[in-house]
Design an enzyme around this catalytic site. Structure first.
Site, mmCIF file in Angstrom:
data_model
loop_
_atom_site.group_PDB
_atom_site.id
_atom_site.type_symbol
_atom_site.label_atom_id
_atom_site.label_comp_id
_atom_site.label_asym_id
_atom_site.label_seq_id
_atom_site.Cartn_x
_atom_site.Cartn_y
_atom_site.Cartn_z
ATOM 1 C CG HIS A 7 10.462 2.959 -50.292
ATOM 2 N ND1 HIS A 7 10.802 4.303 -50.229
ATOM 3 C CD2 HIS A 7 10.533 2.634 -51.615
ATOM 4 C CE1 HIS A 7 11.049 4.752 -51.447
ATOM 5 N NE2 HIS A 7 10.902 3.767 -52.295
ATOM 6 C CE1 TYR A 37 7.122 6.877 -55.830
ATOM 7 C CE2 TYR A 37 5.578 6.584 -57.645
ATOM 8 C CZ TYR A 37 6.821 6.371 -57.086
ATOM 9 O OH TYR A 37 7.782 5.664 -57.784
ATOM 10 C CG ASP A 55 9.161 7.588 -52.434
ATOM 11 O OD1 ASP A 55 10.139 8.351 -52.284
ATOM 12 O OD2 ASP A 55 9.180 6.611 -53.211
#
Length: 276
Positions: free
Chosen positions: A269, A126, A168
């Site tokens: 997302h 992340y 991500d």
């Protein structure tokens, strides 16, 4: 726990790895459970779980037959990997790979977890958002990318496994990864320095799994909650699977599943799934 298939080598066994920023696992718990029932991937990598480890809702996912590896913190960040078979050599954070001299403050935020599944090392990330171009958080993001490169180089130097780096990334690498690329140079997630930092990481030998199968624009994995982003398809492709050469060659598909984004109170997302 449900019985599982015998582990096989990746050369003879198809497997799917999904990446999904769920924006709070407790808020999205039922959506993730339902998705896994309909999409029983071998590995699910989650970002922004937003819960400390002892409060993670483990049982419903273990009842589906998954082994859980969690690296979380309260209200922010947090990453996790679910796998249908136990993973090997699971580590959390940068420090265990590159040492404290490089990581400094970067492991205070729970953003990195890795393990080996079916002979493939999976790194779940992340990446910091950066907030605003030129801000303190922006420069933190650029420094974070430098540590990430050293971390991945170390992994490649010391292991024989192929590598799937997913998560991500909070970067749209190309203009076609954004619904409207105008004024992108001043926009977080599309500034030249962010793109340069990510491209520099890819030079160690990583390729974009999605772009192997689709070179067109208009495919997105994140839509802002504001201004009807999803309904108007004003999205960004910022969730990626980056693969080492041999694994890239073995990839047979990489798709973005927009169905979960259509649900009531979804994550901003949606899952991205690569299959080998």
């Amino acid at each position: 726990m449900a019985s599982q298939p015998t582990i096989k080598n990746i050369n003879t066994y198809f497997m799917k790895v999904a990446s999904w920023n769920v924006n709070s696992i407790r808020t999205r718990q039922s959506q993730v459970i339902d998705w896994l029932k309909n999409n029983p991937v071998e590995v699910l990598c989650l970002q922004e779980t937003k819960v400390i480890d002892q409060d993670f809702p483990r049982l419903p996912f273990e009842e589906l037959g998954y082994h859980l590896y969690i690296f979380g913190q309260k209200a922010y960040n947090g990453v996790a990997i679910f796998s249908q078979q136990p993973m090997e050599d699971v580590t959390m954070g940068f420090t265990s790979i590159v040492g404290e001299s490089l990581t400094q403050e970067f492991d205070e935020q729970k953003r990195v977890i890795t393990g080996i599944f079916q002979g493939v090392r999976i790194v779940n990330l992340y990446v910091p958002n950066g907030s605003e171009v030129g801000s303190e958080k922006y420069h933190y993001k650029l420094r974070w990318f430098k540590v990430l490169k050293e971390y991945l180089k170390k992994i490649l130097e010391e292991s024989t496994q192929e590598l799937c780096v997913c998560g991500d990334f909070n970067v749209a690498l190309e203009d076609k990864d954004i619904y409207d690329s105008k004024r992108k140079e001043n926009h977080i997630m599309a500034s030249p320095l962010e793109r340069e930092a990510l491209r520099d990481i890819l030079t160690i030998g990583l390729k974009d799994g999605f772009r192997k199968f689709n070179d067109e624009g208009g495919h997105f994995s994140w839509w802002d909650y504001r201004t009807g982003g999803f309904e108007r398809n004003r999205g960004w492709r910022i969730d990626h699977h980056y693969l080492t050469d041999k694994l890239y060659e073995k990839a047979i598909s990489c798709i973005i599943d927009i169905a979960p984004r259509k649900l009531i109170k979804p994550s901003d997302h949606t899952p991205v799934i690569v299959e080998f």
